[in-house]
Write an enzyme that holds these catalytic residues in place. Structure first.
Site, PDB file in Angstrom:
ATOM      1  N   ASP A  33     -44.777   4.884  -0.609  1.00  0.00           N
ATOM      2  CA  ASP A  33     -44.096   4.324   0.563  1.00  0.00           C
ATOM      3  C   ASP A  33     -42.581   4.452   0.432  1.00  0.00           C
ATOM      4  OD1 ASP A  33     -46.350   1.536   1.346  1.00  0.00           O
ATOM      5  OD2 ASP A  33     -46.546   3.695   1.514  1.00  0.00           O
ATOM      6  N   TYR A  34     -42.073   4.202  -0.764  1.00  0.00           N
ATOM      7  CA  TYR A  34     -40.630   4.249  -0.979  1.00  0.00           C
ATOM      8  C   TYR A  34     -40.092   5.655  -0.704  1.00  0.00           C
ATOM      9  CZ  TYR A  34     -36.100   4.066  -3.307  1.00  0.00           C
ATOM     10  OH  TYR A  34     -34.762   4.143  -3.580  1.00  0.00           O
ATOM     11  N   ASP A  37     -40.193   6.456   3.015  1.00  0.00           N
ATOM     12  CA  ASP A  37     -39.133   5.780   3.765  1.00  0.00           C
ATOM     13  C   ASP A  37     -37.769   6.416   3.521  1.00  0.00           C
ATOM     14  OD1 ASP A  37     -40.898   4.010   4.925  1.00  0.00           O
ATOM     15  OD2 ASP A  37     -40.698   2.516   3.334  1.00  0.00           O
ATOM     16  N   SER A  82     -44.210  -0.686  15.087  1.00  0.00           N
ATOM     17  CA  SER A  82     -43.980  -0.784  13.646  1.00  0.00           C
ATOM     18  C   SER A  82     -42.749  -1.646  13.412  1.00  0.00           C
ATOM     19  CB  SER A  82     -43.778   0.600  13.038  1.00  0.00           C
ATOM     20  OG  SER A  82     -42.599   1.176  13.547  1.00  0.00           O
ATOM     21  N   GLU A 112     -44.133 -13.987   5.891  1.00  0.00           N
ATOM     22  CA  GLU A 112     -45.549 -13.701   5.672  1.00  0.00           C
ATOM     23  C   GLU A 112     -45.697 -12.616   4.614  1.00  0.00           C
ATOM     24  OE1 GLU A 112     -46.577 -14.315  10.424  1.00  0.00           O
ATOM     25  OE2 GLU A 112     -46.511 -12.314   9.546  1.00  0.00           O
ATOM     26  N   LYS A 114     -46.927  -9.210   3.268  1.00  0.00           N
ATOM     27  CA  LYS A 114     -47.204  -7.936   3.950  1.00  0.00           C
ATOM     28  C   LYS A 114     -48.422  -7.297   3.279  1.00  0.00           C
ATOM     29  CE  LYS A 114     -45.036  -3.612   5.443  1.00  0.00           C
ATOM     30  NZ  LYS A 114     -46.119  -2.740   4.943  1.00  0.00           N
ATOM     31  N   ASP A 116     -51.434  -4.868   2.324  1.00  0.00           N
ATOM     32  CA  ASP A 116     -51.576  -3.420   2.242  1.00  0.00           C
ATOM     33  C   ASP A 116     -52.960  -3.045   2.726  1.00  0.00           C
ATOM     34  OD1 ASP A 116     -50.874  -0.829   1.771  1.00  0.00           O
ATOM     35  OD2 ASP A 116     -51.204  -0.894  -0.383  1.00  0.00           O
ATOM     36  N   GLU A 172     -54.724  -7.731   9.726  1.00  0.00           N
ATOM     37  CA  GLU A 172     -54.787  -6.646   8.741  1.00  0.00           C
ATOM     38  C   GLU A 172     -56.135  -6.698   8.033  1.00  0.00           C
ATOM     39  OE1 GLU A 172     -52.028  -3.613   6.965  1.00  0.00           O
ATOM     40  OE2 GLU A 172     -51.911  -4.956   8.685  1.00  0.00           O
ATOM     41  N   TYR A 224     -52.553 -12.710  12.055  1.00  0.00           N
ATOM     42  CA  TYR A 224     -51.196 -13.216  11.904  1.00  0.00           C
ATOM     43  C   TYR A 224     -50.327 -13.171  13.160  1.00  0.00           C
ATOM     44  CZ  TYR A 224     -50.617  -8.180  10.961  1.00  0.00           C
ATOM     45  OH  TYR A 224     -50.680  -6.816  11.020  1.00  0.00           O
ATOM     46  N   LYS A 289     -39.970 -12.884  10.341  1.00  0.00           N
ATOM     47  CA  LYS A 289     -39.934 -12.944  11.800  1.00  0.00           C
ATOM     48  C   LYS A 289     -39.102 -14.138  12.256  1.00  0.00           C
ATOM     49  CE  LYS A 289     -44.703 -11.194  12.077  1.00  0.00           C
ATOM     50  NZ  LYS A 289     -46.115 -11.581  12.331  1.00  0.00           N
ATOM     51  N   LYS A 313     -39.829  -4.444   1.576  1.00  0.00           N
ATOM     52  CA  LYS A 313     -40.897  -3.819   0.800  1.00  0.00           C
ATOM     53  C   LYS A 313     -40.535  -3.801  -0.686  1.00  0.00           C
ATOM     54  CE  LYS A 313     -43.304  -0.555   2.809  1.00  0.00           C
ATOM     55  NZ  LYS A 313     -43.738   0.709   3.420  1.00  0.00           N
ATOM     56  N   CYS A 407     -66.221  24.193 -20.218  1.00  0.00           N
ATOM     57  CA  CYS A 407     -66.561  22.775 -20.363  1.00  0.00           C
ATOM     58  C   CYS A 407     -66.150  22.272 -21.746  1.00  0.00           C
ATOM     59  CB  CYS A 407     -68.061  22.575 -20.166  1.00  0.00           C
ATOM     60  SG  CYS A 407     -68.615  20.869 -20.434  1.00  0.00           S
ATOM     61  N   CYS A 410     -69.734  21.454 -23.677  1.00  0.00           N
ATOM     62  CA  CYS A 410     -70.759  22.461 -24.032  1.00  0.00           C
ATOM     63  C   CYS A 410     -70.227  23.891 -23.987  1.00  0.00           C
ATOM     64  CB  CYS A 410     -71.971  22.317 -23.110  1.00  0.00           C
ATOM     65  SG  CYS A 410     -71.632  22.743 -21.387  1.00  0.00           S
ATOM     66  N   CYS A 425     -69.083  21.677 -14.430  1.00  0.00           N
ATOM     67  CA  CYS A 425     -69.843  22.377 -15.449  1.00  0.00           C
ATOM     68  C   CYS A 425     -71.251  22.593 -14.899  1.00  0.00           C
ATOM     69  CB  CYS A 425     -69.898  21.562 -16.743  1.00  0.00           C
ATOM     70  SG  CYS A 425     -71.084  22.229 -17.951  1.00  0.00           S
ATOM     71  N   CYS A 431     -75.813  20.064 -21.097  1.00  0.00           N
ATOM     72  CA  CYS A 431     -74.512  19.439 -21.359  1.00  0.00           C
ATOM     73  C   CYS A 431     -74.730  17.949 -21.604  1.00  0.00           C
ATOM     74  CB  CYS A 431     -73.583  19.684 -20.174  1.00  0.00           C
ATOM     75  SG  CYS A 431     -71.900  19.063 -20.396  1.00  0.00           S
TER      76      CYS A 431
END
Length: 672
Positions: A33-34, A37, A82, A112, A114, A116, A172, A224, A289, A313, A407, A410, A425, A431
């Site tokens: 996310d960072y 953004d 958003s 509140e 947030k 995920d 959410e 919410y 908010k 965030k 593999c 084996c 494999c 195996c």
């Protein structure tokens, strides 16, 4: 210079649109996310300076992603906008200053957690849930009402209360950490692709077509925010509305807090930046908010965000450590998974020693070299993952890591099927991890549930040469002398184990089919195949296309089971299990006829129905004398068509002039 700027804007636009598509439509996170953004802010800055180069479909103008075509598209009455976000406390103080400049100093904030997860809008009419719609692109989303009804924390009918006749409530949908780990492990055991974090798992679940499958995955939901016509006449502020919806029976997070100033907000943020790791679910920040509705209206909106709210965030915890080596694990389906072995490091409250690398593509994307210093995060705060290598600290002459061609168990040459990222494999019968894993899978609780046997016992028996395939379990009774004297294996243990093995012979066909461990064949698929074909011989003689015609069976699944059942060694093993007494056909139950109104008529069911499942419609038809067919042909009298029926079936039915009837027309035929 101008050409360079235009090129950079086009590059960022393309990248961010792809990330948006992967995240909102495919529920896959390809970037943190960072980092997303930061790219978005860079694009916003460039577009502000050079608006002539801005794409009409720029991600800076979009709230979410595109709309999936699997569900009915519904327009939001109130757009699902958003929030602006920040990772910086000074920017939060700047937000507070802008608010004060507009509405003065007499106001409060509501803070509140947030969550995920997946944003959802629920519509209630006269206290009854009538519609559930995803965020989509902010103006319209996917209607997923049937799936949302399976979430136990969402009420279908409210108790009596002072609520509007019609309202929307936003929330959410999420998955608790423990459920995510358990279900992901089950997917791994079944040879299915695992999810990176709970958010992706929840989002992937809510987009499933089969609500019965959704019900098997424990989702939760916090509500919410309330929307209603004339809402301001009911409540003066957001806090009052949240207290009210709690009394109406909605699941509201207990950690929401009313704050008097920005310092209270910052204290709340600092507390949860640490304590979030103690929660049973994931949060990635705090939503702030302005509380009063009238003040929210004074502050208004930008093109995509309310000016009265912002999200702070948390940065994902990221640490540096040394990549000591990479080991490769072979699963029961033959999938080879690379695992990074790290110099132990403390991350998000736990010591991390290993991290999944998923597949060869991921190793190549990260450009990993031996002895690299790497940055590690916890994906979704649960599964450690390598984000990148610190190239500046790379040892001189370090060798790039190359994925093995054979593999590690084996030494068989690995294969990679077209369209798949995973190497396999193919030596499934020679195996060790595959052999042991398949037997361990077979005895599992959801498969044959053989009491008195466990994974360690299977490992021991294989090492001693007592078993090398599933059918050997049913010959153990003839080798009791070899069992006596084994550590922690007295006569009582032997008797309990043999009794458990004997009892497993009564397990129904779908359990046996699931227990065989065929790649891509999970519990639900096994049940659908058993119900459709009735016995193993019918499945084995069916073509891949005939198997694919079974509802909810895709081509990859059909191809996998067709290939498995047409291998001589597999069929020989099935014959041994048949001879041992296992069930390879469903027990046909005597049909109790409720009438004979459909006698002599043949039917095929396709699509999704309102009042009945396909299985219920099948039982209804057969109980009134009708006969079910598995495909469209000249022998078919009626095609019962529901929503989202495949176009190829419709075209074939029309070509053959097969009458196409609805669910209600079928019921009318029965009633008449």
């Amino acid at each position: 210079m101008s050409a360079d700027i235009q090129s950079k804007i086009e590059q960022l636009t393309q990248e961010l649109n792809e990330y948006n598509y992967q995240y909102y439509v495919l529920a896959q996170s390809l970037i943190s996310d960072y980092d997303f953004d930061q790219k978005l802010k860079e694009l916003e800055s460039l577009e502000a300076q050079f608006p002539q180069y801005r794409d009409p479909n720029s991600p800076t103008l979009k709230v979410g992603g595109d709309i999936t075509q699997k569900f009915k598209t519904v327009k939001h009455k109130w757009p699902m906008m958003s929030l602006g976000n920040t990772y910086n406390e000074q920017e939060l103080k700047d937000f507070d200053s802008r608010v004060r400049k507009t509405i003065g100093d007499d106001f409060q904030y509501v803070c509140e957690l947030k969550f995920d997860g997946l944003s959802i809008s629920l519509t209630y009419e006269h206290g009854k849930l009538v519609k559930a719609v995803t965020r989509g692109d902010g103006t319209q989303g996917d209607e997923v009402t049937n799936n949302v009804r399976t979430i136990r924390s969402i009420p279908h009918q409210l108790k009596k209360g002072n609520y509007p006749d019609s309202f929307e409530i936003r929330g959410e949908i999420f998955m608790h950490k423990s459920a995510f780990l358990r279900l992901n492990q089950e997917r791994e055991d079944n040879g299915d692709q695992t999810y990176a974090n709970p958010r992706n798992f929840a989002s992937g679940t809510i987009k499933l077509q089969d609500s019965a499958e959704v019900a098997k995955r424990p989702l939760d939901c916090f509500l919410y925010f309330l929307y209603a016509d004339n809402r301001n006449k009911l409540f003066e502020n957001h806090w009052e509305s949240i207290e009210a919806v709690k009394s109406w029976g909605f699941h509201v997070c207990e950690h929401t807090k009313l704050c008097n100033n920005i310092q209270d907000v910052l204290d709340f943020i600092h507390y949860w930046d640490t304590e979030r790791h103690q929660l049973s679910y994931e949060i990635d920040g705090i939503v702030i908010k302005v509380n009063d509705y009238a003040q929210q209206e004074d502050l208004g909106f930008t093109a995509k965000s309310p000016r009265w709210a912002i999200s702070y965030k948390f940065k994902a915890e990221r640490v540096e450590t040394i990549l000591e080596s990479i080991s490769y694990q072979v699963g029961r389906t033959g999938a080879v998974t690379p695992v990074a072995n790290l110099q132990p490091v403390l991350l998000a409250g736990t010591t991390v020693k290993r991290a999944s690398l998923h597949n060869a593509n991921e190793i190549a994307r990260l450009d990993l070299h031996e002895g690299d210093t790497v940055f590690v995060e916890k994906g979704g705060e649960i599964i450690p993952k390598i984000i990148s290598a610190n190239i500046e600290k790379r040892p001189e002459g370090a060798v790039a890591i190359s994925y093995p061609t054979h593999c590690p168990e084996c030494n068989t040459e690995l294969v990679r099927q077209e369209g798949e990222a995973v190497h396999y494999c193919p030596n499934e019968d020679g195996c060790r991890p595959q052999i042991v894993g398949k037997i361990q899978h077979f005895i599992g609780r959801k498969m044959m549930d053989i009491q008195g046997l466990g994974d360690e016992t299977i490992e021991t028996f294989f090492r001693l040469g007592l078993i090398s395939k599933i059918s050997d379990l049913y010959a153990l009774k003839d080798h009791q002398d070899n069992l006596v004297g084994l550590e922690r294996f007295g006569q009582k243990s032997i008797d309990n184990m043999l009794a458990g093995i004997e009892a497993s012979k009564q397990k129904p066909f779908e359990k046996v089919l699931f227990g065989l461990g065929i790649r891509h064949i999970g519990e639900t698929v096994a049940k659908k195949l058993a119900q459709h074909f009735k016995n193993i011989d019918a499945i084995a003689t069916a073509t891949a296309l005939e198997i694919e015609a079974v509802p909810d069976i895709g081509f990859r699944i059909a191809e996998s089971i067709h290939f498995y059942l047409n291998q001589d060694e597999h069929w020989a093993e099935i014959q041994k299990l048949k001879d041992a007494g296992l069930q390879f056909a469903i027990e046909e139950k005597e049909v109790v006829f409720a009438g004979d109104g459909l006698a002599g008529k043949t039917f095929l069911i396709s699509g999704v129905f309102v009042d009945y499942s396909r299985e219920e419609l099948t039982a209804l038809i057969e109980s009134h004398g009708g006969k079910m067919l598995s495909s469209i042909s000249a022998k078919l009298n009626f095609l019962v068509a529901g929503d989202k029926m495949g176009p190829s079936k419709l075209a074939k039915a029309e070509k053959l002039q097969v009458p196409i009837i609805s669910e209600s027309e079928l019921l009318a035929m029965i009633n008449n």
